[in-house]
Design an enzyme around this catalytic site. Structure first.
Site, PDB file in Angstrom:
ATOM      1  N   TYR A   1      -2.344  -5.827   1.717  1.00 32.74           N
ATOM      2  CA  TYR A   1      -2.702  -3.993   1.647  1.00 32.74           C
ATOM      3  C   TYR A   1      -2.188  -3.360   2.202  1.00 32.74           C
ATOM      4  CZ  TYR A   1      -5.539  -5.970  -2.805  1.00 32.74           C
ATOM      5  OH  TYR A   1      -5.600  -5.800  -4.351  1.00 32.74           O
TER       6      TYR A   1
ATOM      7  N   HIS B   1       1.445  -0.209 -10.486  1.00 35.27           N
ATOM      8  CA  HIS B   1       1.461  -1.449 -10.485  1.00 35.27           C
ATOM      9  C   HIS B   1       2.789  -2.056 -11.337  1.00 35.27           C
ATOM     10  CE1 HIS B   1      -0.812  -4.677  -6.938  1.00 35.27           C
ATOM     11  NE2 HIS B   1      -1.777  -3.918  -8.044  1.00 35.27           N
TER      12      HIS B   1
ATOM     13  N   HIS C   1      -3.990   2.761  -8.583  1.00 29.61           N
ATOM     14  CA  HIS C   1      -3.462   2.078  -8.031  1.00 29.61           C
ATOM     15  C   HIS C   1      -3.078   0.674  -8.937  1.00 29.61           C
ATOM     16  CE1 HIS C   1      -3.707  -1.135  -5.300  1.00 29.61           C
ATOM     17  NE2 HIS C   1      -4.063  -1.882  -6.137  1.00 29.61           N
ATOM     18  N   GLU C   2      -4.234   0.803 -10.106  1.00 24.92           N
ATOM     19  CA  GLU C   2      -3.027  -0.660 -11.114  1.00 24.92           C
ATOM     20  C   GLU C   2      -2.246  -0.189 -11.774  1.00 24.92           C
ATOM     21  OE1 GLU C   2      -4.704  -3.182 -10.734  1.00 24.92           O
ATOM     22  OE2 GLU C   2      -6.436  -2.434  -9.301  1.00 24.92           O
TER      23      GLU C   2
END
Length: 614
Positions: free
Chosen positions: A439, A358, A354-355
């Protein structure tokens, strides 16, 4: 006025208008010298910034963000937490009581500006909480540059949210949003949102950073370490030469990123490996039984970058660092700060991916998170689920990689607490409502587009979006423009419904009439969001016939999708409540009738979408 003169005038006005509305983006070059007093969690800072105004506007003021000023009792962040009570971010409050309210004086965040100059001349400034307004002696004219210099000192705050000292896993310093950072200026004006807990926005910038710190510390950062042999952790036998204060200098550089973040701890271990056609990846963490999953994650991270590059565009930076140092997970330029302890390699990879995603949908495709957080967090969540489905396939078959998010969204709509995704990130009234608006609605925005326009067109859109807009600041209008060009469809209506409202999709099969050689089916739209309908017919021999009931709003209709090609039926006007059609199959030929066999359409009452023929 003659006709020829009028045409010339129109041409000149059109040219002027095009120039005024042409895309531009600002740029900054930071050079920093930082001296850290690790024992007291403070530092002294000096920086120069070469700032380039690429806008058509003459700038008479500039703004800086001083994020750490939020971490103290009575700050706007503290007030926001107290006002929201238990509906806010659980990391900021305990049973509805703000954690900021009890920060000891010596652990408050502070960025104390000593002075700021423009081209060597002192400037006046005023500090408004986390925003510093600077009055210029010389205006910055369009397509020109100026140089700012400044000195300040800072107190590293108690670790409350993202930044700070001594986090719950024992990391000494998490240095994120830690320096006076020039604000972005674009078509929407200065991005001067107060920091009360959510998202960020900044111009692309180059960084040249020197950090002096006690020689026993190891630093993980989002950049290129220029002197690895002089410091601890990055080579097997470094030559560490400390100064008279027992400090060494770490020299980092980075280009075209939104910010520079780092973390420091004497117990860090640094692992590194290269990704084929991808970056060199660094894992910076405290090795223990609780962090064993970090080493296990390496083969998955390698595959992750290859899959992301293929689906969404190439990662353009030379390195990326996963750093143990956050309060959960937060993305920065070329790195992320995450918690290190993990129950399994799958749960760790979910957080990492997820990170890491980004890097696409926040760093390279740098939307304004404060204004459009759903484009950042939502698109990132889509990429996370897309990748995790491939690297950790479910043990039981699922309809699609996004079914859990769709089901979570459906459950949330029944809470009565939903808020529109269009709201500014920091201005949601309920913390959970922010999560779902940003989200979940952001992710399902892409899922629903794939259903409307077809997955092949969605994949082409994602790649073209990257091609046109990476290392820029796109908006949702830019994304929709590309999606419409690729699909040929009008999609503005869907963007409006899904992002600007909390209206829902709710179709159902309300009547089925069987004849000797055919079956007549009636569908009803019980919701407020119109959609095209993929209707599936499963026969007794398990074969499936796919019908498409187009929606007249799209103007161009889908002919194929993941289930194959469709038999097209007449379109369903969005104003019409019911729709009836006949298929050439009798009851004894049929097994199941259903709306959307792929289960991508986020129908809030799916129970009436299927009929089992008995």
């Amino acid at each position: 006025m003659t006709k020829s003169f009028f045409l010339i005038l129109l041409f000149i006005c059109g040219l002027f208008s095009a120039q005024q509305n042409a895309y531009y983006q600002q740029h900054a070059k930071y050079k920093m010298d930082i001296d850290v007093d690790a024992a007291n969690y403070t530092y002294q800072g000096k920086q120069s910034i070469e700032y380039t105004n690429n806008s058509p506007d003459e700038l008479n003021v500039v703004y800086f963000n001083l994020f750490w000023n939020a971490f103290k009792p009575g700050s706007m962040m503290d007030q926001r937490v107290q006002n929201r009570g238990k509906t806010g971010d659980s990391r900021l409050n305990v049973d509805g009581v703000s954690r900021l309210a009890s920060i000891p004086k010596d652990q408050e965040g502070a960025q104390n500006i000593h002075w700021i100059k423009q081209n060597g001349k002192l400037l006046k400034y005023e500090i408004q909480e986390t925003i510093m307004k600077v009055y210029l002696n010389e205006s910055i004219k369009p397509n020109s540059s100026t140089k700012f210099t400044m000195e300040w000192d800072a107190n590293v705050p108690m670790q409350i949210r993202r930044s700070g000292r001594n986090n719950r896993e024992g990391i000494d310093m998490t240095m994120t949003q830690w320096y006076p950072k020039i604000s972005e200026y674009d078509y929407d004006g200065w991005a001067t949102f107060d920091y009360v807990g959510r998202e960020f926005h900044a111009p692309f910038a180059d960084f040249d950073v020197n950090i002096k710190i006690d020689k026993n510390y190891v630093i993980g950062a989002g950049g290129t370490l220029e002197n690895p042999s002089d410091v601890k952790g990055y080579t097997s036998s470094p030559t560490i030469k400390a100064d008279k204060n027992n400090k060494v200098n770490w020299h980092w550089t980075a280009k075209d990123i939104l910010d520079f973040a780092w973390a420091a701890d004497p117990d860090y271990t640094v692992d590194s490996f290269a990704v084929l056609n991808g970056p060199k990846v660094y894992l910076v963490y405290q090795k223990s039984d609780k962090t064993a999953a970090w080493e296990e994650s390496i083969p998955y991270i390698k595959k992750y970058y290859q899959l992301m590059n293929a689906a969404f565009g190439d990662y353009v930076y030379p390195t990326y660092s996963f750093i143990q140092g956050g309060d959960g997970g937060m993305e920065y330029g070329r790195c992320t700060m995450i918690l290190g302890e993990a129950k399994s390699v799958q749960s760790l990879c979910g957080l990492m991916f997820h990170e890491g995603s980004h890097s696409w949908f926040q760093q390279m495709l740098a939307t304004n998170e404060a204004m459009r957080p759903w484009m950042d967090e939502g698109f990132t969540s889509y990429a996370e689920d897309y990748i995790m489905y491939q690297l950790f396939p479910p043990t039981t078959p699922e309809a699609n990689p996004f079914i859990n998010s769709i089901n979570a969204y459906i459950r949330w709509t029944k809470s009565g607490l939903e808020e529109p995704a269009v709201w500014l990130g920091d201005h949601h009234d309920n913390g959970t409502a922010y999560t779902f608006a940003t989200y979940v609605k952001g992710e399902t925005f892409l899922v629903e587009l794939g259903y409307i326009m077809g997955e092949e067109n969605l994949q082409k859109t994602m790649k073209e979006y990257y091609k046109q807009w990476h290392l820029k600041h796109p908006t949702d209008r830019d994304f929709i423009h590309i999606a419409q060009n690729i699909s040929g469809m009008d999609l503005k209506w869907f963007h409006h419904y899904w992002i600007n409202t909390t209206k829902t999709i709710d179709y159902g099969i309300t009547n089925v009439q069987y004849d000797a050689t055919s079956t007549t089916i009636t569908l009803t739209n019980n919701g407020q969001v119109p959609m095209p309908i993929d209707f599936g017919v499963m026969l007794k021999d398990k074969s499936v016939i796919n019908y498409q009931i187009p929606l007249n709003l799209t103007r161009v209709f889908k002919t194929k999708d993941i289930n194959g090609t469709f038999t097209s039926l007449p379109y369903w006007p969005w104003t019409q409540k019911e729709y009836t059609f006949t298929i050439p199959y009798s009851k004894d030929q049929l097994s199941v009738l259903g709306i959307d066999f792929s289960q991508r359409m986020a129908d809030v009452n799916p129970a009436d979408n299927f009929v089992e023929v008995k």
